[in-house]
Design a protein around this motif. Sequence first.
Motif, PDB file in Angstrom:
ATOM      1  N   TRP A   1       0.781  -1.231   0.301  1.00  0.00           N
ATOM      2  CA  TRP A   1      -0.242  -0.333  -0.384  1.00  0.00           C
ATOM      3  C   TRP A   1       0.681   1.442   0.435  1.00  0.00           C
ATOM      4  N   GLY A   2       2.283   1.087  -0.251  1.00  0.00           N
ATOM      5  CA  GLY A   2       3.015   2.399  -0.177  1.00  0.00           C
ATOM      6  C   GLY A   2       3.360   2.494  -1.559  1.00  0.00           C
ATOM      7  N   ASN A   3       4.413   3.088  -1.722  1.00  0.00           N
ATOM      8  CA  ASN A   3       4.479   3.918  -3.278  1.00  0.00           C
ATOM      9  C   ASN A   3       5.313   3.525  -4.318  1.00  0.00           C
ATOM     10  N   THR A   4       6.159   2.475  -3.501  1.00  0.00           N
ATOM     11  CA  THR A   4       6.660   1.168  -4.668  1.00  0.00           C
ATOM     12  C   THR A   4       6.527   0.034  -4.959  1.00  0.00           C
ATOM     13  N   LYS A   5       6.903  -0.283  -6.205  1.00  0.00           N
ATOM     14  CA  LYS A   5       6.532  -1.535  -6.938  1.00  0.00           C
ATOM     15  C   LYS A   5       7.271  -3.027  -6.073  1.00  0.00           C
TER      16      LYS A   5
END
Length: 831
Positions: free
Chosen positions: A48-52
Motif C-alpha cells: 500500500w506504499g509508493n513502490t512496487k
Amino acid sequence: MAQNDFFVWKQYPSIPDSVGFAGSYAGVSQGVLLVGGGANFPDGIGPWGNTKKTWYDQVFVLDDPAGQWREAGKLSRRMGYGISVTWNDRVVCAGGADGDRHYTDVWTWQWSNGKLVTDTLPSLPHPLANTTGAILNNTLYVIGGLANPADTASQNIVWSLDLSMGKNAKWQELDPLPGPARMLAVAGVQDGYLYVFSGVELYFDKTTEKAQRRYLKDAYRFHPPGGGWEAVTDLPHPVVAAPSPALTSGQSHLLIFGGDDGQLASRVMELKGDHPGFRRDILAYHTITGTWSVMGQVPESIDEKVKAPVTTPLVVWNGSVVLPGGEAKPGVRTTHVLSATPQSPSGTFKALDWTVVGIYFLVVIGISVYVSSRMNHSTGDFFLGGQKIPWWAAGLSIFGSKLSALTFIAIPAKTYATDWVYIFSNFMIVAVVPVVVLFFLPYFRKINITSVYEYLAIRFNKNVKLVGSLTFLLFQAGRLGIVIYIPALVLSTVTGVNLITCIVLITIITTAYTISGGIEAVIWTEVMQVTVLLGGAFLCFYFISDSVGGMDVIFSEAAASDKLTMANWGWSITEPVLWVVIIGNFLTQLTVYTSDQVVVQRYLTTPTLQEAKRSVYTNALLVVPATLIFFAVGTALWVYFRHNPALLDPHGRTDNIFPWYISRQLPAGLSGLVIAGLFAATMSTISSSMNSIATVATTDFYKHFRPQSTDIQRFRFARWTTLALGALGILIAVWLVFLKNSSIWDQYLKLMGMFGGCLAGMFIGGIFVKSINSIGILIGFFLSVIILYFVQAGNWIHFFLYPGIGIFGCVIFGWVFSRIFPGRSEMTKAG
C-alpha cells in the motif's frame, strides 16, 4: 538476549539492506552463513506504499556471528520464494519466482577458499514457487506450490531428486500429497520420515470469480522409499509460510517457529501497517505420541521491533537456529537475523531427595565396612567370597549384575518409543537356565575353577584359555568407561551436579567397596541395590498410573494404539519378528550365562552345587516380574506424555525419557529414591566388571606368568588391579565428556561385541563336541569373528542373530579344522 525454558535468543548482525528481504534462499557451507535473493518493497511500507515489489540477486555471507555481512556473489537472476536446504556442506536451492514468471532452476551454493561457487542440478519438471521441501537420506523432496503467478489453484505434487547422483540424477514423481492442494506449507524430517504441515489452499471461487485462500492445519508423513502417505495429528492452528524446513530437534520432535494462522488474512488491506504481526508460538510435534504442544515463543523482548518472521528459511548454524530476515508483517520486511540456541533445563534435586540418596550411600559404605572386617586376605575370599554366599543372595547378585543402569534407562525408553516386541528377549533367560543348570554348571563346579576361562585350559590348552581371557578383558575394560559415562551423564542432567563430579563420585565409592570387600561386598551391595532398583521402578509406575487415572487408562490407551504388541509375525531375518527375537535372544542369553565371567563367578560363590542351581533359578524367577515392571513403566510414560506433551524436553534423546520424568515430575523423596536406584544399577555394573576383570587378570595372567607367586601376592595384585580399573574408568569417561561424542566407543563396543558369541562357541564346542581340538577351536574362533564382522558391516541379519553366527561358526569351523589338523582333543575327565 532473551531466554525461555528451551531456547536462548540472540540477534546476529542485521541483513545489509535498509528494508530487508522475504523469500530469500539461505544455508550453511564451510561454516559460513549464506543468504541471497528475495524481494521487498523498497520504501519498507508494503504493497500500500509508493513502490512496487522489487526482486534481488545479491548473495551475502556472514563468517562469524560477531562479524559483518559482505556481498559474496549473485544469483543467475533476480528471484526468490523457492526452497533452500543445507546438505553435505552445500546449500541446495530449487524453484522460485520474480513476479513475472516462476522458474525450474535447481542449483547449489558452496563456499570454497573465500569464494561462492554455484553449480547447477537437473531442473524441476515444471516451474514452481511458494513450494516447500526437505532433504531425507540424500534425497531432496519438493511438495506443493504454484506453477505460474497467474494460477488460481495450488498444486499437490511431490517430486524427489537423489542428490548423491549429482547431475546424473533424475526427478521422480511420487504419490501426490493427500488432502487439499497447497502452497507455503512447512516440511520437515524426523526418524526416517518426511513430514508436511499446514499450508494454504489456493482455489478459484466461482461466486466471486477470484482466487481465494483456505488456511489448512492438516499434516502428513511419508516413509521412503516404498511407503505411502499417511495422515498424522492436525495442528492446533495453521502455520502458513512459517520458516521451513521445520527444526529436527532431539530424536522425536519437529519444531515450527511462528507462521500465519490466517485469522487476520481478510483484514490485511484494512489494517495495513497496524497489523500486529504473525503468531509467535513455537509449535512442537512429538512423533512418538503424535501430539502437539507449545514449547515457547519467538520473543519480542530482544527488540520491540522484532516480530516472528514468515517466508524465510530456517537454517541451523553452529548448533543454533537462525531465521534470516523474512516478513515481519504482511508486506513488511525485516532486516533482523534471529538466533535461537537450544538448551535443556536440568533437574533440581530437593533436600529430601539428597537425604534419600545420602542414606543409600551410607548403607553401601556400611555393607562394605562390615564385609571387609570379616574377610580374610586371600584370593578365595576376594574372588569367591569363601564360597559361603547363600543361594538367594547369589541369585539376586546375578540378576543385579546384568541389570545395568543402561537397562534401567533403555527398557522403558524402548517400550515408550515402540511396543512390547522385545519382551521375549529377557524372557529367554528362563528358557536358558535349565540348559545352564543341566550341562554347564556341573562342569564349572566339578573342576573347581575361579575364572571360567580356566575350563578352556583344561579342555584344550593354555593358549585357548589366554585367547578367551584376553577377549573378556578387552571387552570389559573398554565397556567400563561407557557404563560410567552414560549413567553419569543422565545423573548430571537429573540432579544438576557437574558431570565430571558425578563420574568421579560414583567410581570412587564403587572402587572403594570393591577393593575392600571383594566379591562378597559386591554381592551384598547388589542385593540391596536390586531392592532399591525394583522398588523405585514400581513406585514410579504406581505414581504415573495414579496421575493419568489408573492402570485401566494406561493399558486401554496403549492397546488402542498397538503399543502392547508382543510379536511381529513373518520370516524376515533382518527384522525383529518373533522367531528372530526368540532364537536370537536364546543364543544371546546362552552366551552370557555360559561364558561371561561376571555371571559364572557368582555360580561359584555358593557352598554347594545345589545352592548354585538355586541361585540360577532365583535369577530366572526375578527376571519375569522385573521385566514386566520396566516394560509397564515405558508404556505408562507414553500415556503420561501423550496427555502432557508440553512437559517433554523437545531437544531430548528418547533414551532419557525416564530420567527426564523422574527429575521433573516425581515428588521430593520419591525422586531421590528412584535416582538412588539409578545409582544402584550403575554401581552394580561397575563393581561386577571390576571384580571380574581383576579375577581374570590375576587367575589367568598374573598366575600364568608368575606361577611361583603366593596367594597373598595375588590378593594384593587383584586389589591394585581394581584400583587401576577405577582410575582407567574415570579417565575414559572424562575423555568422553570432552569428546562430546560416544560414536567412537559405540563402534569399538560393536566390534568387541562380535567376540561374545564366538567365545561362547568355544565352551559349547568343548562340552558337546568331543572331537574338537585346540587348533580347530582357535581357527573356528577367529574365522567366526571375521565372518561376523562382515555380517555386521553388511547389515545382512538382525543383530539378535549375531550370537548365533558366532556360536555355530566357532563350533562348525572348529570341528572341520580339527579333522583337517587332527590331534588329541585334550579332553579330560572333567571335560
